[in-house]
Design a protein around this motif. Structure first.
Motif, PDB file in Angstrom:
ATOM      1  N   GLN A   1       0.856  -1.184   0.000  1.00 48.84           N
ATOM      2  CA  GLN A   1       0.000   0.000   0.000  1.00 48.84           C
ATOM      3  C   GLN A   1       0.890   1.230   0.000  1.00 48.84           C
ATOM      4  O   GLN A   1       1.915   1.241   0.675  1.00 48.84           O
ATOM      5  CB  GLN A   1      -0.782   0.068   1.333  1.00 48.84           C
ATOM      6  N   HIS A   2       0.462   2.258  -0.711  1.00 48.68           N
ATOM      7  CA  HIS A   2       1.184   3.515  -0.625  1.00 48.68           C
ATOM      8  C   HIS A   2       0.674   4.286   0.577  1.00 48.68           C
ATOM      9  O   HIS A   2      -0.525   4.363   0.785  1.00 48.68           O
ATOM     10  CB  HIS A   2       0.993   4.324  -1.901  1.00 48.68           C
ATOM     11  N   VAL A   3       1.561   4.835   1.364  1.00 53.22           N
ATOM     12  CA  VAL A   3       1.121   5.662   2.488  1.00 53.22           C
ATOM     13  C   VAL A   3       1.802   7.017   2.431  1.00 53.22           C
ATOM     14  O   VAL A   3       2.940   7.147   2.001  1.00 53.22           O
ATOM     15  CB  VAL A   3       1.355   5.020   3.877  1.00 53.22           C
ATOM     16  N   ASN A   4       1.056   7.998   2.878  1.00 57.93           N
ATOM     17  CA  ASN A   4       1.503   9.374   2.833  1.00 57.93           C
ATOM     18  C   ASN A   4       1.314   9.927   4.229  1.00 57.93           C
ATOM     19  O   ASN A   4       0.225  10.324   4.591  1.00 57.93           O
ATOM     20  CB  ASN A   4       0.602  10.119   1.840  1.00 57.93           C
ATOM     21  N   PRO A   5       2.354   9.892   5.044  1.00 58.24           N
ATOM     22  CA  PRO A   5       2.145  10.166   6.459  1.00 58.24           C
ATOM     23  C   PRO A   5       1.968  11.639   6.806  1.00 58.24           C
ATOM     24  O   PRO A   5       1.834  11.966   7.964  1.00 58.24           O
ATOM     25  CB  PRO A   5       3.423   9.624   7.097  1.00 58.24           C
ATOM     26  N   GLY A   6       1.905  12.506   5.831  1.00 56.69           N
ATOM     27  CA  GLY A   6       1.776  13.916   6.191  1.00 56.69           C
ATOM     28  C   GLY A   6       2.999  14.630   5.703  1.00 56.69           C
ATOM     29  O   GLY A   6       3.094  14.945   4.536  1.00 56.69           O
TER      30      GLY A   6
ATOM     31  N   SER B   1       8.105  12.752   2.267  1.00 50.90           N
ATOM     32  CA  SER B   1       7.613  12.129   1.044  1.00 50.90           C
ATOM     33  C   SER B   1       6.807  10.867   1.333  1.00 50.90           C
ATOM     34  O   SER B   1       6.508  10.555   2.464  1.00 50.90           O
ATOM     35  CB  SER B   1       8.779  11.840   0.121  1.00 50.90           C
TER      36      SER B   1
ATOM     37  N   PHE C   1       5.600   6.766   1.271  1.00 48.94           N
ATOM     38  CA  PHE C   1       6.137   5.495   1.721  1.00 48.94           C
ATOM     39  C   PHE C   1       5.311   4.364   1.137  1.00 48.94           C
ATOM     40  O   PHE C   1       4.215   4.570   0.646  1.00 48.94           O
ATOM     41  CB  PHE C   1       6.108   5.422   3.251  1.00 48.94           C
TER      42      PHE C   1
ATOM     43  N   ARG D   1       3.946   0.657   2.292  1.00 47.52           N
ATOM     44  CA  ARG D   1       3.823  -0.322   3.385  1.00 47.52           C
ATOM     45  C   ARG D   1       3.575  -1.696   2.774  1.00 47.52           C
ATOM     46  O   ARG D   1       2.645  -1.887   2.011  1.00 47.52           O
ATOM     47  CB  ARG D   1       2.679   0.089   4.311  1.00 47.52           C
TER      48      ARG D   1
ATOM     49  N   THR E   1       7.596  -0.882   6.212  1.00 46.25           N
ATOM     50  CA  THR E   1       7.309   0.303   5.417  1.00 46.25           C
ATOM     51  C   THR E   1       8.588   0.837   4.811  1.00 46.25           C
ATOM     52  O   THR E   1       9.522   1.185   5.538  1.00 46.25           O
ATOM     53  CB  THR E   1       6.614   1.365   6.281  1.00 46.25           C
ATOM     54  N   TYR E   2       8.629   0.865   3.477  1.00 43.03           N
ATOM     55  CA  TYR E   2       9.790   1.379   2.747  1.00 43.03           C
ATOM     56  C   TYR E   2       9.591   2.837   2.398  1.00 43.03           C
ATOM     57  O   TYR E   2       8.459   3.269   2.152  1.00 43.03           O
ATOM     58  CB  TYR E   2       9.976   0.606   1.438  1.00 43.03           C
ATOM     59  N   LYS E   3      10.700   3.571   2.330  1.00 42.18           N
ATOM     60  CA  LYS E   3      10.634   4.904   1.749  1.00 42.18           C
ATOM     61  C   LYS E   3      10.340   4.734   0.266  1.00 42.18           C
ATOM     62  O   LYS E   3      10.876   3.829  -0.371  1.00 42.18           O
ATOM     63  CB  LYS E   3      11.976   5.620   1.917  1.00 42.18           C
TER      64      LYS E   3
END
Lengths: 339, 189
Positions: free
Chosen positions: B28-33, B36, B38, B40, B55-57
């Motif tokens: 899954q793509h995550v955008n923590p705020g 850039s 990440f 998961r 979770t990868y950058k």
């Protein structure tokens, strides 16, 4: 099969989608009972607030001679609400569609989503923490527990509160004061086995540890409020007066879901403009869509934003929680990919 | 091995994670705020089957592994080593017991299994969905013991014991879930 078709074959499924209207009505009654004004904010705007972590949707407005000018879909109602706070509206909220690009391919994002923001005048951001607790209890109609994906969450106040600094120590075994120094952060991340390259920013190192080691622990069995974020990570938040390395900001989590982001609002126009410029620089550097920041907002701050605190809550995720579904798409009649 | 980045991620890909081969079972793509994006991932260890999240950058490099699954016949075992023969090349491989986990007690001689090979070494076993085993020893349930859900132990052809419902008799064939080692159904033909 598209959602409308699934509903036609299985009308019981409607129940899951009707949670949305119930939650939204509850949110409205919660704020209306306290005398908040509900405000409609514009979706089509010329100047998004400069936030480098977001990508905007760009479109074109034509005048009657077909002369084009660039406009954008709003990423949040924040700036509009703050202008009204300057004007003297007092406590207010907005439930509106917001748009963030590059957010497909995720069970927790939809490029078009519903955001709830509210602002209280003359209060500390810790008062907003209490609002969150009370709002959820109100939506749950007084039930203090919530079933979500096989877990029982106790939403009764007070929720768990922990600073970022303590969360790093408790779950990642990291001395956060040391981690604040970029060189130390690189060493710490490397020692933990993460891949660290020269062009990784401090924020990336911070986020990778947060996402891997801390976030999965948050919000269970009680909701968790994490607060006092690193100062660099709150474009519109005020710095903590006695320790400017931290911003007066909190986020809250329920069952690992990030639901809301609150700031003690920055009221200083000079600092705000400075941060917008830095954010725009980062936007350029990342190759994202470049726009002019909102000078009118800086003018409004010069007039004087009253001391206030406000929060943005991802309403779709709140609905996920109350509908007990694991994907944001399962709360939307027309999710991205079906339209 | 080949270096890839998170933008090449696909479900089913094998990668090296913490020096061990893993398979990407979801991402899954995550955008923590701030900062850039990440990615998961849910990663399944080829060796142990254990699933974990990482979770990868976004843009981070990882090593892709070219792992093949080959059909092999189980010949015999010597202590902790299990000898298999590749059905196509007739080459023999020794598979350590640890790769089978608890499944080892259901291995049948001369049966074909799917063995995962990396750099010519067995690194994992793809378990079949169901295993059918002959019951070789079963005692009748005690008279009157007919309470629903009651179970008894029987011996199957591989020599191990399995907990089954009371109606199972010697000579029956039963199906077993290889992940949990538990009885699924009677499977006489």
């Amino acid at each position: 099969m598209k959602t409308w078709n699934k509903l036609k074959h299985n009308p019981d499924l409607f129940k899951q989608y009707f949670v949305r209207e119930r939650v939204i009505k509850k949110v409205r009654s919660f704020f209306d009972q306290q005398g908040f004004h509900e405000v409609e904010t514009p979706i089509l705007i010329e100047h998004p607030p400069a936030e480098s972590y977001l990508e905007v949707f760009e479109t074109t407005v034509l005048d009657r001679q077909r002369n084009p000018s660039k406009v954008y879909l709003s990423t949040s109602p924040e700036v509009a609400l703050k202008k009204l706070l300057v004007a003297g509206i007092g406590n207010c909220y907005s439930i509106t569609k917001s748009f963030r690009n590059m957010e497909t391919q995720s069970n927790l994002h939809n490029p078009e989503f519903t955001i709830l923001e509210w602002y209280r005048v003359g209060v500390d951001y810790k008062d907003i923490m209490r609002d969150c607790e009370n709002l959820f209890l109100h939506i749950a109609e007084g039930n203090s527990t919530l079933q979500f994906q096989g877990k029982t969450i106790d939403i009764s106040p007070p929720w768990e509160r922990i600073t970022i600094k303590d969360a790093f120590l408790r779950w990642a075994d990291v001395d956060f004061e040391a981690f604040l120094e970029e060189n130390n952060a690189r060493d710490i991340a490397k020692r933990k086995g993460y891949t660290v390259s020269g062009d990784n920013s401090w924020e990336e190192l911070y986020n990778q540890i947060f996402l891997n080691e801390i976030e999965p622990r948050l919000g269970y069995p009680k909701p968790t409020i994490v607060y006092e974020f690193p100062g660099s990570m709150g474009a519109l938040a005020r710095k903590k007066p006695d320790d400017p390395r931290y911003a007066e900001r909190f986020e809250f989590y329920i069952a690992g879901l990030e639901l809301g982001d609150c700031y003690r609002e920055l009221t200083d126009p000079v600092e705000q403009e400075d941060r917008f410029k830095k954010e725009l620089e980062a936007i350029r550097w990342q190759g994202k869509t470049v726009y002019e920041y909102d000078h009118d907002f800086i003018d409004a701050l010069r007039e004087g934003l009253p001391e206030c605190s406000g929060i943005a809550v991802g309403l779709d995720r709140v609905i996920m929680l109350f509908a007990n579904v694991s994907r944001i798409q399962d709360t939307l009649f027309f999710p991205w990919g079906e339209i | 091995m080949a270096t890839i980045t998170t933008s090449d991620f696909k479900k089913g890909l094998f990668i090296l994670f913490k020096d061990e081969p893993h398979q990407i079972i979801d991402f899954q793509h995550v955008n923590p705020g701030k900062g850039s994006a990440f990615v998961r991932t849910r990663l399944k260890s080829v060796k142990t089957g254990k699933v974990q999240e990482f979770t990868y950058k976004s843009g981070e490099s990882v090593e892709e592994l070219f792992i093949e699954t080959r059909e092999m016949q189980y010949l015999y075992n010597e202590g902790d080593s299990y000898l298999f023969m590749d059905n196509q090349t007739y080459e023999q491989y020794t598979v350590p017991e640890s790769l089978f986990g608890d499944f080892v007690r259901f291995l049948k001689f001369n049966e074909t299994y799917q063995i995962m090979i990396y750099q010519d070494q067995p690194v994992g076993v793809r378990l079949p969905k169901k295993v059918r085993l002959l019951v070789t020893e079963a005692h009748d349930a005690a008279r009157g013991d007919t309470v629903g859900g009651a179970m008894k132990l029987v011996k199957v052809e591989t020599g191990t014991e399995v907990s089954v419902p009371l109606f199972i008799k010697e000579g029956d064939v039963i199906a077993i879930d290889p992940e949990t080692g538990t009885y699924v159904e009677r499977s006489n033909e």
